[in-house]
Design a protein around this motif. Structure first.
Motif, PDB file in Angstrom:
ATOM      1  N   ARG A   1      48.092  52.592  19.297  1.00  0.00           N
ATOM      2  CA  ARG A   1      47.548  53.273  18.111  1.00  0.00           C
ATOM      3  C   ARG A   1      46.842  52.235  17.255  1.00  0.00           C
ATOM      4  N   SER A   2      45.529  52.249  17.331  1.00  0.00           N
ATOM      5  CA  SER A   2      44.749  51.215  16.657  1.00  0.00           C
ATOM      6  C   SER A   2      43.562  51.854  15.961  1.00  0.00           C
ATOM      7  N   ALA A   3      43.265  51.387  14.759  1.00  0.00           N
ATOM      8  CA  ALA A   3      42.144  51.935  14.000  1.00  0.00           C
ATOM      9  C   ALA A   3      40.840  51.186  14.270  1.00  0.00           C
TER      10      ALA A   3
ATOM     11  N   GLY B   1      47.512  47.020  10.914  1.00  0.00           N
ATOM     12  CA  GLY B   1      48.717  47.570  11.513  1.00  0.00           C
ATOM     13  C   GLY B   1      48.377  48.141  12.877  1.00  0.00           C
ATOM     14  N   VAL B   2      49.346  48.135  13.762  1.00  0.00           N
ATOM     15  CA  VAL B   2      49.123  48.709  15.084  1.00  0.00           C
ATOM     16  C   VAL B   2      50.475  49.195  15.599  1.00  0.00           C
ATOM     17  N   ALA B   3      50.439  50.193  16.466  1.00  0.00           N
ATOM     18  CA  ALA B   3      51.692  50.685  17.037  1.00  0.00           C
ATOM     19  C   ALA B   3      51.544  50.832  18.545  1.00  0.00           C
ATOM     20  N   LEU B   4      52.644  50.623  19.244  1.00  0.00           N
ATOM     21  CA  LEU B   4      52.694  50.827  20.696  1.00  0.00           C
ATOM     22  C   LEU B   4      53.793  51.847  20.957  1.00  0.00           C
ATOM     23  N   GLU B   5      53.406  52.984  21.545  1.00  0.00           N
ATOM     24  CA  GLU B   5      54.355  54.081  21.755  1.00  0.00           C
ATOM     25  C   GLU B   5      54.477  54.378  23.237  1.00  0.00           C
ATOM     26  N   ILE B   6      55.680  54.657  23.676  1.00  0.00           N
ATOM     27  CA  ILE B   6      55.855  55.084  25.067  1.00  0.00           C
ATOM     28  C   ILE B   6      55.747  56.605  25.096  1.00  0.00           C
ATOM     29  N   ASN B   7      54.779  57.125  25.858  1.00  0.00           N
ATOM     30  CA  ASN B   7      54.592  58.584  25.854  1.00  0.00           C
ATOM     31  C   ASN B   7      55.381  59.225  26.992  1.00  0.00           C
ATOM     32  N   ALA B   8      55.262  60.542  27.081  1.00  0.00           N
ATOM     33  CA  ALA B   8      56.080  61.292  28.043  1.00  0.00           C
ATOM     34  C   ALA B   8      55.785  60.910  29.487  1.00  0.00           C
TER      35      ALA B   8
END
Lengths: 282, 714
Positions: free
Chosen positions: B446-448, B432-439
């Protein structure tokens, strides 16, 4: 566990006086490459170290009738000394250059490699073939001992509990000197077998003297003058080289370790002694 | 200019992690290979030093292990190998801890030990584990065996009846040490009942799961923060120091850091020593018709991932060949050696050595050029491998041809050798992986995937940036913390780039969908650039990424599969690692010393994501192969490691590395892992070259002495 005491004497006299007082509970410390391994593995637990770095005079290199190397001269300095390289003792520089890696050679010292008397070393083999001797100091005086007598066996030397090896004296070598380091594993390894040849040949290439020493195969460097005798008075032929190699292989006592079995070392001695002498025959 | 902290020395590896009030751990280890622990007396240890013995962990699950629960935190009634943990301490300084373990008195009663896997299955052999539960998917079959992997295809053994020529031989591969520059290091502390572990591990989610089971906690009560590692090579997979550090911290009510010494590394986890007997049958024209692999894997005192090693090495020893009748019998056996586990080249190193030496022995027997023989039998697209899997994207022949060309195979094959391999990836597997837009308008990945020196962030930033149509500068990689990153099976088996490239593509699509929803347009009408997000054809609607803070795209990629342990049929790997190597050597016939005059590896890379990273990985992998080929081998005497230091156990120095060349073959749709492809093929190619020079060696490492012993002419 007590922290060992740390002494940094400023003179040879002070150093040997300390050693005489502390005896076997103290260890001289030169480059530390060997001592550190022994301490880290719990093989020795000295109560005190006598560090020799501040003792003046122990780091001298002198070339005259003899080559004199102070106990604190590093391998790297021997290797890199243009004076030695351009002298009759160039083979000594070449031999020290073959020990381990630059990082070790920057630290390891002439006195250290001789006093450790680790069988798997290069310089003692060549130095015995060159008839080198060591100068030992104690509070009661000074004596010189042939290196061949100084190294007595595995990690054993003739050094007294109150003595310090101050320098190594190498007489002028004969015309033909070689040292062959045989490594069975990495290029930074200790020798599996070392073979030193020191020979004097006349204008007609007749052999006047011959010393062949094999090292790193048992507790101390080994030499068999009788086997060498067949080479004297004449040119060395391939047959003579082969015969001496064969005799060394028969006579030498060999051990097994990570670098090779005792039987493998016997085979190698025949090959390497023959090859070393073949360069004389050429 | 900012210098890389790895160069300035400021980089913080696992062993550099520290927190306020931290204690230092040391482990008291068994001097015996097998003994009863009659008593443990800690009364001489100073009061302020925390000790840990079996009595302190009696309330926990007694045993842990990634495949078989067989290992205690500290010894219970017996010790099972030299170096087995008996007790541990935590003290204010490492020195104090060292001194404290010397004050613990242990009374042992020595028991008979067994070190050979075949001996260990004998009726009279001492039993290592009594009353442990072997999971249902494993097939222990005999005394001290933790798994037996069998594969049968076609007629199996009966297929040899169709062969004109059968050759057979026995091969062995020694145990090896990983020798990462940084040793194992773990820091653990408890806060409000929650366990925090900062540790150098390739397997944060396995560690979390296994700690939860051991401490009888919900996984949510455990947080694993992955510290970057100064090398691992498989050593830092699954639990190592985490249980003892966590148990000490629990008792001490203080943070505890544990760091192994170099000597301890040699008794903690090693590469499996393995022995093979292989038979290969062919028709006179060189078509393979039958092969049998009989393998014994010595997993030491604890199974660790040995059952998986024996499976993967079992089918790797078949080789990338079209063979209608195959029989594999691969056994993983407990002995009183230190445990063996994952090692770069995972099981393929051993299997490929045996298999590819065997291919050359067959070529010799048939009088057929080894390249011709291999090409005649290599798997092509549409062929079935012995597991029943149909080959697609097969590049074995391309790799092999490249390798052969590099040593001018056509110009004569004296002193030259080839090797080719197939290696499976961790299957089944999930990422699983996530891509987040930060402030700040940056994309946080987000990768393990753990960093053990291969610097995965470069490849993964490139992948995310490409998938989103942004520049890599806009992508940052977030902390590797199980509280923050989605689940990932683990960073092993050269799977990360392949799995992550697929998961990142999914996550990017998901993020685009969510941004498009904001604009109330279809995702295909969304225009994403470094300047912001907008709608095709309406430049005035563009908004900076900072306006989209908090949006997150998630992606998951799953590969199903697995092999039936009794028949070996199923899906061994979602895709195949493919590589070949060639070597040319010169051998001194009087000393046995081998010099490598030419060495080439050809590795199928799919599409390369990070060229410098890919090249460095393949170079490191090649050098690893040289070490295994030439001199790396742990020597045991009565279960005791006798060369557990870097003077007696040698790894290649820079002067031992010949000039070598390589090809990274590109093509196909996917990125392929290549972090360990050269490791298995390099020793086999060198071995075949040494054999072609007249010294048919059978064992790794190929020591100078073994070359002389294998001489055809004496």
């Amino acid at each position: 566990m007590e922290e060992p005491d740390w002494h940094s004497p400023a003179t040879i006299e002070e150093a040997v006086a300390l050693k005489a007082r502390l005896g076997d509970t103290a260890t001289f410390l030169a480059g530390g490459t060997f001592t550190a391994i022994l301490v880290a593995n719990g093989l020795i637990r000295p109560h005190a170290f006598i560090h020799l770095a501040r003792v003046p005079g122990l780091d001298r290199i002198e070339i005259g009738d003899d080559l004199r190397l102070g106990a604190m001269v590093t391998h790297r300095r021997v290797e890199g000394s243009s004076e030695i390289r351009q002298s009759s003792w160039a083979s000594v520089a070449n031999c020290f250059a073959q020990v381990a890696s630059p990082r070790i050679r920057n630290q390891a010292t002439v006195g250290g490699v001789l006093c450790d008397a680790d069988y798997a070393s290069d310089p003692p083999t060549l130095l015995v073939a060159l008839g080198a001797r060591v100068r030992l100091r104690s509070p009661s005086g000074e004596r010189e001992v042939m290196l061949s007598d100084f190294i007595q066996g595995h990690y054993e030397t003739a050094l007294g509990a109150d003595e310090l090896l101050v320098d190594l004296v190498v007489p002028r070598p004969p015309r033909h000197v070689t040292y062959v380091k045989f490594r069975s594993r990495s290029s930074e390894d200790r020798p599996c077998v070392g073979v030193a040849v020191a020979a004097e040949v006349d204008g007609a290439r007749r052999c006047q003297s011959l010393r062949v020493v094999v090292g790193a195969v048992s507790g101390r460097p080994q030499e068999f003058p009788r086997a060498c005798a067949i080479a004297l008075g004449d040119r060395i032929t391939i047959e003579v080289a082969t015969e001496i190699g064969h005799q060394y292989s028969e006579l030498a006592s060999t051990l097994s370790d990570m670098r090779g079995s005792a039987a493998y070392r016997k085979r190698l001695i025949a090959v390497l002694v023959r090859r070393s002498l073949e360069t004389l025959a050429a | 200019m900012t210098l890389d902290p790895r160069i300035t020395g400021r980089f913080e590896y696992g062993q550099d992690q520290q927190v306020e009030g931290m204690l230092h751990a040391r482990i008291l280890r068994s001097p015996h290979a097998h003994a009863k622990v009659l008593s443990i007396n800690t009364s001489e240890v100073p009061q302020h030093v925390v000790t840990l013995t079996r009595d302190d962990v009696a309330d926990l699950e007694p045993l842990y292990g990634p495949m078989v629960k067989d290992q205690p935190i500290v010894a219970r009634d017996r010790v099972l190998h030299v170096g087995d943990a008996v007790a541990a301490v935590a003290a204010g300084t490492p020195r104090e801890a060292e001194e404290a373990i010397a004050l613990i008195e242990v009374e042992y009663e020595e028991m008979p030990a067994v070190f050979d896997p075949v001996d260990a299955t004998g009726d009279a052999a001492p039993l290592l584990h009594d009353g442990i539960e072997i999971p249902a998917e494993l097939r222990p079959d005999g005394r001290n065996m933790c798994h037996r992997f069998r594969l049968q295809s076609g007629l199996g053994q009966d297929g040899f009846e169709r062969a004109d020529v059968v050759v057979e031989d026995t091969f062995a591969v020694a145990a090896a040490a990983h020798v990462a520059m940084e040793p194992h290091a773990t820091l653990a502390y408890w806060e409000a009942g929650r366990l925090h572990v900062i540790t150098g591990t390739q397997t944060p989610f396995n560690v979390r799961r296994d700690l939860a089971a051991l401490f009888r906690l919900s996984e949510e009560m455990i947080r694993i923060v992955v510290a970057p590692m100064g090398g691992s090579f498989g050593a830092k997979t699954f639990m190592r120091l985490e249980p003892v550090a966590a148990a000490l911290a629990r008792k001490a009510r203080r943070p505890v850091r544990a760091v192994l010494t170099r000597a301890e590394e040699f008794i903690t986890i090693n590469r499996h020593p393995a022995r093979f007997h292989i038979r290969l049958g062919a028709t006179r024209d060189g078509t393979f018709v039958a092969k049998s692999v009989d393998a014994w894997w010595n997993t030491g005192a604890y199974a660790d991932c040995g059952p998986s090693v024996c499976t993967k090495g079992g089918y790797a020893a078949i080789g990338p060949y079209r063979i209608p009748n195959v029989n594999v019998d691969s056994r993983c056996v407990y002995t009183h050696l230190p445990p063996a586990g994952a090692f770069r080249g995972y099981a393929a190193t051993q299997g490929v050595w045996a298999s590819e030496r065997m291919t050359d022995l067959m070529a010799d027997r048939l009088g057929i050029d080894p390249l011709t023989l291999r090409l005649r039998n290599l798997l092509r697209n549409g062929d079935s491998f012995a597991t029943g899997e149909v080959m697609h994207d097969a590049r074995f022949a391309d790799c092999l041809r490249k390798a052969a060309e590099a040593v001018d195979w056509g110009g004569g094959r004296k002193n030259k050798g080839l090797a080719v391999m197939l290696k499976g990836m961790q299957t089944p597997s999930r990422t699983g992986v996530a891509l987040e837009i930060n402030a700040g308008g940056h994309i946080v990945l987000r990768s393990a995937t753990t960093d053990m020196g291969q610097r995965p962030e470069t490849a993964q930033r490139n992948l995310a940036a490409e998938a989103l149509g942004l520049s890599p500068d806009l992508v940052t990689v977030g902390s590797n913390d199980t509280d923050l990153v989605p689940f990932d099976t683990r960073t092993t088996s050269s799977r990360s780039t392949f799995m992550m490239s697929n998961a990142i593509r999914e996550a990017a699509n998901d993020l685009r969908r969510k941004i498009a929803q904001r604009f109330e347009v279809a995702p295909e009408d969304l225009v994403l650039s470094d300047e912001g997000a907008g709608v095709a054809g309406s430049p005035d609607l563009r908004r900076p990424l900072t306006d989209l803070t908090g949006l997150r795209g998630d992606g998951t990629f799953v590969t199903p599969g697995g092999l039936d342990p009794d028949t070996g049929q199923g899906i061994a790997s979602s895709h195949w690692h493919q590589a070949a190597a060639s070597a040319e050597v010169s051998v001194d016939p009087e000393t046995g010393v081998t010099s490598i005059t030419r060495l080439h590896t050809a590795v199928y890379a799919g599409s390369v994501v990070d060229r410098p990273g890919a090249e460095l990985q393949n170079e490191g992998s090649t050098i690893f192969g040289i070490g295994t080929a030439r001199f790396e081998g742990i020597v045991f005497e009565d279960g005791q490691v006798t060369n557990g230091n870097l003077s007696d156990y040698e790894i290649p120095s820079i002067l031992d590395v010949p000039d070598f060349t390589y090809d990274l073959l590109e093509g196909g749709e996917h990125s392929h892992g290549l972090g360990e492809m050269a490791v298995p093929v390099v020793p086999a190619a060198i071995g075949n070259a040494v054999a072609a020079a007249g010294h048919p060696v059978r064992n790794l490492p190929i020591t100078a002495e073994s070359v002389l012993d294998a001489s055809l002419v004496r």
